[in-house]
Design a protein around this motif. Structure first.
Motif, PDB file in Angstrom:
ATOM      1  N   TYR A 126       0.838  -1.207   0.000  1.00 26.17           N
ATOM      2  CA  TYR A 126       0.000   0.000   0.000  1.00 26.17           C
ATOM      3  C   TYR A 126       0.870   1.253   0.000  1.00 26.17           C
ATOM      4  O   TYR A 126       0.508   2.284  -0.565  1.00 26.17           O
ATOM      5  CB  TYR A 126      -0.930  -0.015   1.228  1.00 26.17           C
ATOM      6  CG  TYR A 126      -1.937   1.104   1.199  1.00 26.17           C
ATOM      7  CD1 TYR A 126      -3.088   1.002   0.414  1.00 26.17           C
ATOM      8  CD2 TYR A 126      -1.728   2.270   1.928  1.00 26.17           C
ATOM      9  CE1 TYR A 126      -4.000   2.028   0.363  1.00 26.17           C
ATOM     10  CE2 TYR A 126      -2.643   3.306   1.878  1.00 26.17           C
ATOM     11  CZ  TYR A 126      -3.777   3.179   1.098  1.00 26.17           C
ATOM     12  OH  TYR A 126      -4.687   4.201   1.033  1.00 26.17           O
ATOM     13  N   GLY A 154      -4.361  -7.385  -2.378  1.00 18.72           N
ATOM     14  CA  GLY A 154      -4.431  -6.120  -1.653  1.00 18.72           C
ATOM     15  C   GLY A 154      -4.677  -6.378  -0.182  1.00 18.72           C
ATOM     16  O   GLY A 154      -4.584  -7.518   0.281  1.00 18.72           O
ATOM     17  N   HIS A 159      -9.010  -1.844  -0.715  1.00 20.68           N
ATOM     18  CA  HIS A 159      -7.621  -1.381  -0.834  1.00 20.68           C
ATOM     19  C   HIS A 159      -6.815  -2.401  -1.622  1.00 20.68           C
ATOM     20  O   HIS A 159      -6.090  -3.225  -1.053  1.00 20.68           O
ATOM     21  CB  HIS A 159      -7.010  -1.158   0.559  1.00 20.68           C
ATOM     22  CG  HIS A 159      -7.794  -0.191   1.380  1.00 20.68           C
ATOM     23  ND1 HIS A 159      -8.787  -0.587   2.235  1.00 20.68           N
ATOM     24  CD2 HIS A 159      -7.758   1.170   1.425  1.00 20.68           C
ATOM     25  CE1 HIS A 159      -9.324   0.487   2.795  1.00 20.68           C
ATOM     26  NE2 HIS A 159      -8.724   1.559   2.327  1.00 20.68           N
ATOM     27  N   THR A 161      -3.917  -3.495  -4.128  1.00 20.09           N
ATOM     28  CA  THR A 161      -2.556  -2.977  -4.341  1.00 20.09           C
ATOM     29  C   THR A 161      -1.813  -3.699  -5.469  1.00 20.09           C
ATOM     30  O   THR A 161      -0.709  -3.297  -5.838  1.00 20.09           O
ATOM     31  CB  THR A 161      -1.723  -3.125  -3.045  1.00 20.09           C
ATOM     32  OG1 THR A 161      -1.786  -4.490  -2.624  1.00 20.09           O
ATOM     33  CG2 THR A 161      -2.254  -2.251  -1.927  1.00 20.09           C
ATOM     34  N   LEU A 358      -3.368   4.041   6.222  1.00 20.33           N
ATOM     35  CA  LEU A 358      -3.994   4.246   4.916  1.00 20.33           C
ATOM     36  C   LEU A 358      -4.011   5.719   4.500  1.00 20.33           C
ATOM     37  O   LEU A 358      -4.432   6.048   3.393  1.00 20.33           O
ATOM     38  CB  LEU A 358      -5.434   3.697   4.932  1.00 20.33           C
ATOM     39  CG  LEU A 358      -5.524   2.197   5.216  1.00 20.33           C
ATOM     40  CD1 LEU A 358      -6.984   1.768   5.411  1.00 20.33           C
ATOM     41  CD2 LEU A 358      -4.882   1.385   4.100  1.00 20.33           C
ATOM     42  N   PRO A 361      -0.374   6.873   0.908  1.00 17.91           N
ATOM     43  CA  PRO A 361       0.327   5.762   0.242  1.00 17.91           C
ATOM     44  C   PRO A 361       1.749   6.131  -0.201  1.00 17.91           C
ATOM     45  O   PRO A 361       2.557   5.251  -0.468  1.00 17.91           O
ATOM     46  CB  PRO A 361      -0.531   5.453  -0.985  1.00 17.91           C
ATOM     47  CG  PRO A 361      -1.764   6.257  -0.878  1.00 17.91           C
ATOM     48  CD  PRO A 361      -1.592   7.288   0.184  1.00 17.91           C
TER      49      PRO A 361
END
Ligand SMILES: Cc1cc2nc3c(=O)[nH]c(=O)nc-3n(C[C@H](O)[C@H](O)[C@H](O)COP(=O)(O)O)c2cc1C
Length: 377
Positions: A126, A154, A159, A161, A358, A361
Protein backbone atom coordinates in the motif's frame (compact mmCIF):
# COMPACT_ATOMS: atom_id res chain seq x y z
CA UNK A 1 -8.35 -24.32 -26.39
CA UNK A 2 -5.22 -22.18 -26.19
CA UNK A 3 -1.88 -23.81 -25.40
CA UNK A 4 -0.32 -23.07 -22.04
CA UNK A 5 3.19 -21.73 -21.61
CA UNK A 6 5.62 -24.57 -21.10
CA UNK A 7 8.41 -22.50 -19.59
CA UNK A 8 9.33 -19.03 -18.40
CA UNK A 9 12.49 -17.37 -17.20
CA UNK A 10 13.66 -16.20 -13.82
CA UNK A 11 16.55 -14.11 -15.08
CA UNK A 12 19.08 -16.58 -16.45
CA UNK A 13 17.12 -19.69 -15.42
CA UNK A 14 14.63 -21.34 -17.72
CA UNK A 15 11.88 -22.73 -15.51
CA UNK A 16 10.47 -25.75 -17.27
CA UNK A 17 7.79 -26.84 -16.88
CA UNK A 18 6.51 -23.54 -15.58
CA UNK A 19 5.99 -24.65 -11.98
CA UNK A 20 7.18 -23.16 -8.70
CA UNK A 21 6.88 -24.73 -5.26
CA UNK A 22 5.51 -21.87 -3.14
CA UNK A 23 7.52 -20.83 -0.10
CA UNK A 24 5.78 -22.23 2.98
CA UNK A 25 7.08 -21.53 6.47
CA UNK A 26 7.67 -24.73 8.41
CA UNK A 27 7.23 -26.84 5.26
CA UNK A 28 9.57 -26.04 2.38
CA UNK A 29 12.82 -26.96 4.08
CA UNK A 30 15.59 -28.73 2.21
CA UNK A 31 14.04 -32.17 2.79
CA UNK A 32 10.60 -31.28 1.44
CA UNK A 33 12.04 -29.40 -1.54
CA UNK A 34 14.22 -32.37 -2.41
CA UNK A 35 11.20 -34.70 -2.25
CA UNK A 36 9.14 -32.42 -4.51
CA UNK A 37 12.07 -32.13 -6.92
CA UNK A 38 12.40 -35.92 -7.09
CA UNK A 39 8.83 -36.04 -8.42
CA UNK A 40 8.96 -32.88 -10.49
CA UNK A 41 11.44 -31.42 -12.89
CA UNK A 42 14.97 -30.45 -11.86
CA UNK A 43 14.37 -27.29 -13.88
CA UNK A 44 11.27 -26.21 -11.99
CA UNK A 45 11.81 -23.91 -8.99
CA UNK A 46 11.37 -24.90 -5.34
CA UNK A 47 11.46 -21.98 -2.91
CA UNK A 48 12.89 -22.20 0.59
CA UNK A 49 10.99 -21.11 3.71
CA UNK A 50 10.99 -17.39 4.31
CA UNK A 51 13.96 -15.87 6.13
CA UNK A 52 14.10 -12.32 7.42
CA UNK A 53 16.65 -9.73 6.39
CA UNK A 54 17.36 -8.81 9.97
CA UNK A 55 18.04 -12.40 10.96
CA UNK A 56 20.56 -12.70 8.14
CA UNK A 57 22.28 -9.47 9.13
CA UNK A 58 22.46 -10.68 12.72
CA UNK A 59 23.58 -14.17 11.61
CA UNK A 60 20.83 -15.86 13.56
CA UNK A 61 21.80 -19.53 13.79
CA UNK A 62 18.27 -20.89 13.21
CA UNK A 63 18.04 -18.80 10.07
CA UNK A 64 21.41 -20.01 8.81
CA UNK A 65 20.15 -23.58 9.30
CA UNK A 66 17.00 -22.75 7.34
CA UNK A 67 19.15 -21.52 4.47
CA UNK A 68 20.50 -25.02 3.89
CA UNK A 69 20.31 -26.19 0.28
CA UNK A 70 20.88 -29.57 -1.28
CA UNK A 71 24.28 -30.26 -2.85
CA UNK A 72 22.80 -30.32 -6.36
CA UNK A 73 19.93 -27.89 -5.73
CA UNK A 74 19.84 -25.28 -8.43
CA UNK A 75 18.77 -22.55 -8.48
CA UNK A 76 18.93 -22.14 -4.71
CA UNK A 77 15.76 -20.08 -4.21
CA UNK A 78 15.53 -18.05 -1.04
CA UNK A 79 12.58 -16.00 0.12
CA UNK A 80 13.32 -12.82 2.00
CA UNK A 81 11.11 -10.70 4.23
CA UNK A 82 11.85 -7.10 5.12
CA UNK A 83 10.19 -3.70 5.45
CA UNK A 84 13.42 -1.71 5.50
CA UNK A 85 15.48 -0.87 2.40
CA UNK A 86 18.63 -0.51 4.52
CA UNK A 87 18.27 -4.00 6.02
CA UNK A 88 17.50 -5.39 2.58
CA UNK A 89 20.69 -3.88 1.22
CA UNK A 90 22.72 -5.31 4.10
CA UNK A 91 21.14 -8.78 3.95
CA UNK A 92 21.29 -9.10 0.18
CA UNK A 93 24.88 -7.87 0.16
CA UNK A 94 25.72 -10.75 2.51
CA UNK A 95 23.75 -13.25 0.40
CA UNK A 96 25.35 -12.11 -2.85
CA UNK A 97 28.84 -11.62 -1.40
CA UNK A 98 28.92 -15.05 0.22
CA UNK A 99 27.11 -16.83 -2.62
CA UNK A 100 24.29 -18.06 -0.36
CA UNK A 101 21.52 -18.20 -2.98
CA UNK A 102 20.93 -18.09 -6.75
CA UNK A 103 17.46 -16.51 -6.71
CA UNK A 104 15.75 -14.18 -4.27
CA UNK A 105 12.00 -13.88 -3.84
CA UNK A 106 10.66 -10.95 -1.83
CA UNK A 107 7.66 -11.68 0.40
CA UNK A 108 4.87 -9.08 0.46
CA UNK A 109 1.99 -11.48 1.01
CA UNK A 110 1.98 -12.37 4.69
CA UNK A 111 -1.53 -11.77 6.19
CA UNK A 112 -0.66 -12.65 9.79
CA UNK A 113 -2.05 -9.96 12.16
CA UNK A 114 1.20 -9.64 14.12
CA UNK A 115 2.91 -8.70 10.83
CA UNK A 116 0.29 -6.45 9.18
CA UNK A 117 -0.36 -4.67 12.49
CA UNK A 118 3.15 -3.26 12.15
CA UNK A 119 2.84 -2.51 8.43
CA UNK A 120 4.68 -5.59 7.18
CA UNK A 121 3.72 -8.37 4.76
CA UNK A 122 0.58 -7.76 2.72
CA UNK A 123 0.12 -4.29 4.29
CA UNK A 124 3.33 -2.97 2.82
CA UNK A 125 2.62 -2.64 -0.93
CA UNK A 126 0.00 0.00 0.00
CA UNK A 127 3.00 2.27 0.65
CA UNK A 128 4.06 2.47 -2.97
CA UNK A 129 7.27 4.46 -2.50
CA UNK A 130 8.52 2.31 0.35
CA UNK A 131 7.65 -0.82 -1.61
CA UNK A 132 9.61 0.54 -4.59
CA UNK A 133 12.60 1.36 -2.39
CA UNK A 134 12.68 -2.14 -0.90
CA UNK A 135 12.52 -3.86 -4.29
CA UNK A 136 15.13 -1.45 -5.68
CA UNK A 137 17.45 -2.12 -2.74
CA UNK A 138 17.15 -5.87 -3.26
CA UNK A 139 17.76 -5.67 -7.00
CA UNK A 140 20.77 -3.38 -6.61
CA UNK A 141 22.46 -5.40 -3.90
CA UNK A 142 21.68 -8.70 -5.64
CA UNK A 143 23.84 -7.91 -8.66
CA UNK A 144 23.50 -10.90 -10.99
CA UNK A 145 21.11 -12.76 -8.70
CA UNK A 146 17.58 -12.43 -10.09
CA UNK A 147 14.94 -11.00 -7.77
CA UNK A 148 11.24 -11.87 -7.93
CA UNK A 149 8.38 -10.39 -5.90
CA UNK A 150 5.38 -12.20 -4.44
CA UNK A 151 2.30 -10.36 -3.22
CA UNK A 152 -1.46 -10.55 -2.68
CA UNK A 153 -4.33 -8.74 -4.37
CA UNK A 154 -4.43 -6.12 -1.65
CA UNK A 155 -5.29 -5.45 1.95
CA UNK A 156 -9.04 -5.94 1.40
CA UNK A 157 -11.56 -5.32 -1.36
CA UNK A 158 -11.41 -1.55 -0.73
CA UNK A 159 -7.62 -1.38 -0.83
CA UNK A 160 -6.28 -3.27 -3.83
CA UNK A 161 -2.56 -2.98 -4.34
CA UNK A 162 -1.58 -5.68 -6.82
CA UNK A 163 -1.60 -3.75 -10.08
CA UNK A 164 0.60 -0.97 -8.68
CA UNK A 165 2.80 -3.56 -6.97
CA UNK A 166 3.27 -5.45 -10.22
CA UNK A 167 4.11 -2.35 -12.25
CA UNK A 168 6.46 -1.01 -9.58
CA UNK A 169 8.25 -4.34 -9.12
CA UNK A 170 8.78 -4.59 -12.86
CA UNK A 171 10.03 -1.00 -13.07
CA UNK A 172 12.46 -1.59 -10.19
CA UNK A 173 14.05 -4.58 -11.85
CA UNK A 174 12.19 -7.63 -10.55
CA UNK A 175 12.47 -10.37 -13.17
CA UNK A 176 9.08 -11.95 -12.40
CA UNK A 177 6.09 -11.31 -10.16
CA UNK A 178 3.78 -13.80 -8.46
CA UNK A 179 0.25 -13.07 -7.32
CA UNK A 180 -1.59 -15.00 -4.62
CA UNK A 181 -5.03 -14.05 -5.82
CA UNK A 182 -6.54 -13.33 -2.41
CA UNK A 183 -6.63 -10.21 -0.29
CA UNK A 184 -4.98 -10.22 3.12
CA UNK A 185 -8.48 -9.98 4.62
CA UNK A 186 -9.34 -13.30 3.02
CA UNK A 187 -6.29 -14.94 4.61
CA UNK A 188 -6.63 -18.49 3.17
CA UNK A 189 -10.44 -18.61 3.13
CA UNK A 190 -12.90 -18.55 0.24
CA UNK A 191 -11.55 -18.82 -3.24
CA UNK A 192 -8.65 -17.17 -4.98
CA UNK A 193 -9.96 -14.80 -7.65
CA UNK A 194 -8.01 -15.86 -10.72
CA UNK A 195 -9.44 -13.00 -12.78
CA UNK A 196 -6.99 -10.80 -10.84
CA UNK A 197 -4.12 -12.81 -12.28
CA UNK A 198 -5.44 -12.10 -15.76
CA UNK A 199 -5.63 -8.35 -14.90
CA UNK A 200 -2.07 -8.41 -13.61
CA UNK A 201 -0.92 -10.15 -16.76
CA UNK A 202 -2.40 -7.25 -18.74
CA UNK A 203 -0.71 -4.66 -16.52
CA UNK A 204 2.74 -6.27 -16.32
CA UNK A 205 3.96 -6.93 -19.80
CA UNK A 206 7.76 -7.04 -19.59
CA UNK A 207 8.37 -9.86 -17.10
CA UNK A 208 6.65 -13.19 -16.39
CA UNK A 209 3.51 -13.11 -14.26
CA UNK A 210 2.97 -16.18 -12.08
CA UNK A 211 -0.41 -17.21 -10.74
CA UNK A 212 -0.93 -18.58 -7.25
CA UNK A 213 -3.90 -19.76 -5.25
CA UNK A 214 -5.99 -22.94 -5.11
CA UNK A 215 -4.09 -25.23 -7.43
CA UNK A 216 -4.93 -28.60 -5.94
CA UNK A 217 -4.54 -30.74 -9.05
CA UNK A 218 -2.73 -30.76 -12.37
CA UNK A 219 -5.99 -29.86 -14.01
CA UNK A 220 -6.29 -26.74 -11.82
CA UNK A 221 -2.85 -25.65 -13.05
CA UNK A 222 -3.84 -26.03 -16.69
CA UNK A 223 -7.10 -24.23 -16.05
CA UNK A 224 -5.39 -21.32 -14.30
CA UNK A 225 -2.93 -20.94 -17.15
CA UNK A 226 -5.64 -21.07 -19.80
CA UNK A 227 -8.02 -18.74 -17.97
CA UNK A 228 -5.48 -16.13 -16.95
CA UNK A 229 -2.70 -16.36 -19.53
CA UNK A 230 -0.18 -16.47 -16.66
CA UNK A 231 3.35 -17.57 -17.50
CA UNK A 232 3.69 -20.10 -14.71
CA UNK A 233 2.03 -21.44 -11.60
CA UNK A 234 3.04 -21.33 -7.95
CA UNK A 235 1.77 -24.28 -5.92
CA UNK A 236 1.49 -24.31 -2.14
CA UNK A 237 -1.04 -26.26 -0.10
CA UNK A 238 -1.88 -28.68 -2.92
CA UNK A 239 1.39 -30.53 -2.40
CA UNK A 240 1.13 -30.87 1.38
CA UNK A 241 1.36 -34.61 1.96
CA UNK A 242 1.31 -34.96 -1.82
CA UNK A 243 4.77 -34.18 -3.19
CA UNK A 244 3.88 -36.41 -6.18
CA UNK A 245 1.64 -33.53 -7.33
CA UNK A 246 4.84 -32.29 -9.02
CA UNK A 247 4.93 -35.47 -11.13
CA UNK A 248 1.32 -34.81 -12.14
CA UNK A 249 2.01 -31.13 -12.89
CA UNK A 250 5.04 -32.10 -14.92
CA UNK A 251 2.98 -34.55 -16.98
CA UNK A 252 0.07 -32.16 -17.53
CA UNK A 253 2.26 -29.22 -18.51
CA UNK A 254 4.29 -31.27 -20.95
CA UNK A 255 1.22 -32.77 -22.62
CA UNK A 256 1.59 -36.26 -21.09
CA UNK A 257 -1.22 -38.26 -19.48
CA UNK A 258 -1.48 -37.48 -15.76
CA UNK A 259 -0.55 -40.60 -13.75
CA UNK A 260 -3.06 -41.94 -11.22
CA UNK A 261 -2.37 -41.17 -7.57
CA UNK A 262 -0.21 -43.60 -5.57
CA UNK A 263 -1.46 -46.64 -3.71
CA UNK A 264 -1.10 -46.63 0.05
CA UNK A 265 2.02 -48.77 -0.36
CA UNK A 266 3.58 -46.13 -2.58
CA UNK A 267 2.56 -43.39 -0.16
CA UNK A 268 4.23 -45.41 2.62
CA UNK A 269 7.49 -45.44 0.65
CA UNK A 270 7.26 -41.67 0.02
CA UNK A 271 6.49 -40.94 3.66
CA UNK A 272 9.49 -43.01 4.65
CA UNK A 273 11.69 -41.14 2.18
CA UNK A 274 10.45 -37.85 3.66
CA UNK A 275 11.37 -39.09 7.14
CA UNK A 276 14.86 -40.15 6.02
CA UNK A 277 15.48 -36.80 4.31
CA UNK A 278 14.34 -34.89 7.41
CA UNK A 279 16.50 -37.07 9.67
CA UNK A 280 19.49 -36.38 7.42
CA UNK A 281 18.77 -32.66 7.56
CA UNK A 282 17.99 -32.01 11.23
CA UNK A 283 18.58 -35.31 12.98
CA UNK A 284 16.21 -38.21 13.61
CA UNK A 285 14.47 -36.85 16.70
CA UNK A 286 13.75 -33.36 15.36
CA UNK A 287 13.12 -34.65 11.87
CA UNK A 288 10.52 -37.19 12.87
CA UNK A 289 8.82 -34.63 15.07
CA UNK A 290 8.62 -32.36 12.04
CA UNK A 291 7.18 -35.20 9.96
CA UNK A 292 4.22 -35.52 12.35
CA UNK A 293 2.54 -32.43 10.93
CA UNK A 294 2.54 -34.06 7.47
CA UNK A 295 0.90 -37.34 8.57
CA UNK A 296 -2.75 -36.38 8.26
CA UNK A 297 -2.06 -34.92 4.82
CA UNK A 298 -0.28 -38.05 3.56
CA UNK A 299 -2.88 -40.45 4.92
CA UNK A 300 -6.00 -38.43 4.10
CA UNK A 301 -8.84 -40.51 2.68
CA UNK A 302 -7.08 -43.89 3.01
CA UNK A 303 -8.75 -46.62 5.08
CA UNK A 304 -6.69 -46.55 8.28
CA UNK A 305 -8.03 -47.14 11.76
CA UNK A 306 -8.15 -44.27 14.25
CA UNK A 307 -5.55 -45.92 16.52
CA UNK A 308 -3.03 -46.28 13.72
CA UNK A 309 -3.64 -42.70 12.58
CA UNK A 310 -2.98 -41.50 16.12
CA UNK A 311 0.21 -43.52 16.32
CA UNK A 312 1.47 -41.95 13.07
CA UNK A 313 0.77 -38.49 14.46
CA UNK A 314 3.02 -39.24 17.46
CA UNK A 315 5.86 -41.06 15.71
CA UNK A 316 9.29 -40.35 17.16
CA UNK A 317 11.83 -42.49 15.29
CA UNK A 318 12.52 -44.08 11.92
CA UNK A 319 12.25 -47.65 13.24
CA UNK A 320 8.85 -46.84 14.72
CA UNK A 321 7.80 -45.22 11.46
CA UNK A 322 8.83 -48.34 9.53
CA UNK A 323 6.88 -50.52 11.94
CA UNK A 324 3.73 -48.39 11.49
CA UNK A 325 4.10 -48.25 7.71
CA UNK A 326 4.26 -52.07 7.70
CA UNK A 327 0.79 -52.18 9.25
CA UNK A 328 -0.85 -50.35 6.34
CA UNK A 329 -2.78 -52.05 3.56
CA UNK A 330 -0.26 -51.42 0.79
CA UNK A 331 -2.73 -52.33 -1.96
CA UNK A 332 -5.30 -49.69 -1.01
CA UNK A 333 -5.81 -47.50 -4.10
CA UNK A 334 -5.56 -43.72 -4.06
CA UNK A 335 -8.89 -42.46 -2.65
CA UNK A 336 -11.10 -39.78 -4.22
CA UNK A 337 -11.36 -38.22 -0.74
CA UNK A 338 -7.70 -37.21 -0.98
CA UNK A 339 -8.49 -34.78 -3.79
CA UNK A 340 -9.59 -31.17 -3.33
CA UNK A 341 -8.48 -28.36 -1.02
CA UNK A 342 -6.10 -29.21 1.81
CA UNK A 343 -4.01 -27.33 4.33
CA UNK A 344 -4.76 -24.02 5.95
CA UNK A 345 -8.16 -22.46 5.19
CA UNK A 346 -9.30 -20.45 8.19
CA UNK A 347 -11.75 -17.61 8.01
CA UNK A 348 -11.58 -14.05 6.71
CA UNK A 349 -10.94 -11.21 9.14
CA UNK A 350 -10.36 -7.49 9.30
CA UNK A 351 -6.74 -6.62 8.61
CA UNK A 352 -5.19 -4.82 11.53
CA UNK A 353 -2.91 -2.00 10.36
CA UNK A 354 -0.77 0.61 12.12
CA UNK A 355 -2.68 3.75 13.00
CA UNK A 356 -2.99 6.12 10.05
CA UNK A 357 -1.48 3.53 7.67
CA UNK A 358 -3.99 4.25 4.92
CA UNK A 359 -3.62 8.04 5.10
CA UNK A 360 -0.72 8.47 2.71
CA UNK A 361 0.33 5.76 0.24
CA UNK A 362 3.39 7.86 -0.73
CA UNK A 363 4.81 7.97 2.81
CA UNK A 364 8.09 6.03 2.62
CA UNK A 365 8.84 5.98 6.35
CA UNK A 366 9.96 2.55 7.50
CA UNK A 367 7.23 1.23 9.83
CA UNK A 368 8.43 0.73 13.35
CA UNK A 369 8.78 -2.73 14.82
CA UNK A 370 7.86 -4.52 11.60
CA UNK A 371 11.33 -5.81 10.80
CA UNK A 372 10.90 -9.36 12.05
CA UNK A 373 13.75 -11.19 13.67
CA UNK A 374 12.28 -14.68 13.44
CA UNK A 375 12.55 -16.42 10.15
CA UNK A 376 9.96 -18.92 9.02
CA UNK A 377 6.85 -16.73 8.96
C1 LIG B 1 1.87 -23.29 5.98
C2 LIG B 1 2.02 -22.15 5.04
C3 LIG B 1 3.12 -21.30 5.14
C4 LIG B 1 3.30 -20.25 4.25
N1 LIG B 1 4.42 -19.49 4.35
C5 LIG B 1 4.66 -18.53 3.39
C6 LIG B 1 5.87 -17.79 3.38
O1 LIG B 1 6.75 -17.96 4.22
N2 LIG B 1 6.05 -16.88 2.40
C7 LIG B 1 5.09 -16.63 1.43
O2 LIG B 1 5.29 -15.79 0.55
N3 LIG B 1 3.93 -17.32 1.44
C8 LIG B 1 3.71 -18.26 2.37
N4 LIG B 1 2.56 -19.00 2.33
C9 LIG B 1 1.59 -18.74 1.25
C10 LIG B 1 1.86 -19.65 0.07
O3 LIG B 1 3.14 -19.41 -0.48
C11 LIG B 1 0.80 -19.45 -1.04
O4 LIG B 1 0.88 -18.13 -1.48
C12 LIG B 1 -0.61 -19.70 -0.52
O5 LIG B 1 -0.67 -20.88 0.26
C13 LIG B 1 -1.61 -19.81 -1.69
O6 LIG B 1 -1.26 -20.82 -2.57
P1 LIG B 1 -1.97 -22.28 -2.52
O7 LIG B 1 -3.45 -22.06 -2.66
O8 LIG B 1 -1.36 -23.04 -3.64
O9 LIG B 1 -1.67 -22.86 -1.16
C14 LIG B 1 2.34 -20.03 3.23
C15 LIG B 1 1.22 -20.85 3.15
C16 LIG B 1 1.05 -21.90 4.01
C17 LIG B 1 -0.15 -22.79 3.86
Amino acid sequence: MSAVASSFRIGPYVVSPAVVLAPMAGITNVAFRQLCREFGSPTSVYVCEMVTARAIVERDSKTIEMMTFGADEHPRSLQLYSVDPKNVTDAVTIIAGEGLADHLDMNFGCPVPKVTRKGGGAALPYKRRLFAEIVRAAVRAAGDIPVTVKFRVGIDDEHLTYLDAGRIAEAEGAVAVALHARTAAQRYSGEADWSRIARLKEAVTGVPVLGNGDIFSADDALRMMRETGCDGVVVGRGCLGRPWLFRELHAALTGQPVPVGPTLGEVAAILHRHGVLLADHIGEEKGLRDLRKHMAWYLRGFPIGADLRRAFAMVSGLAELEDLLGKLDHDAPYPAEAEGPRGRQGSPGRVVLPEGWLDDPEDAAVPEGAELMHSGG
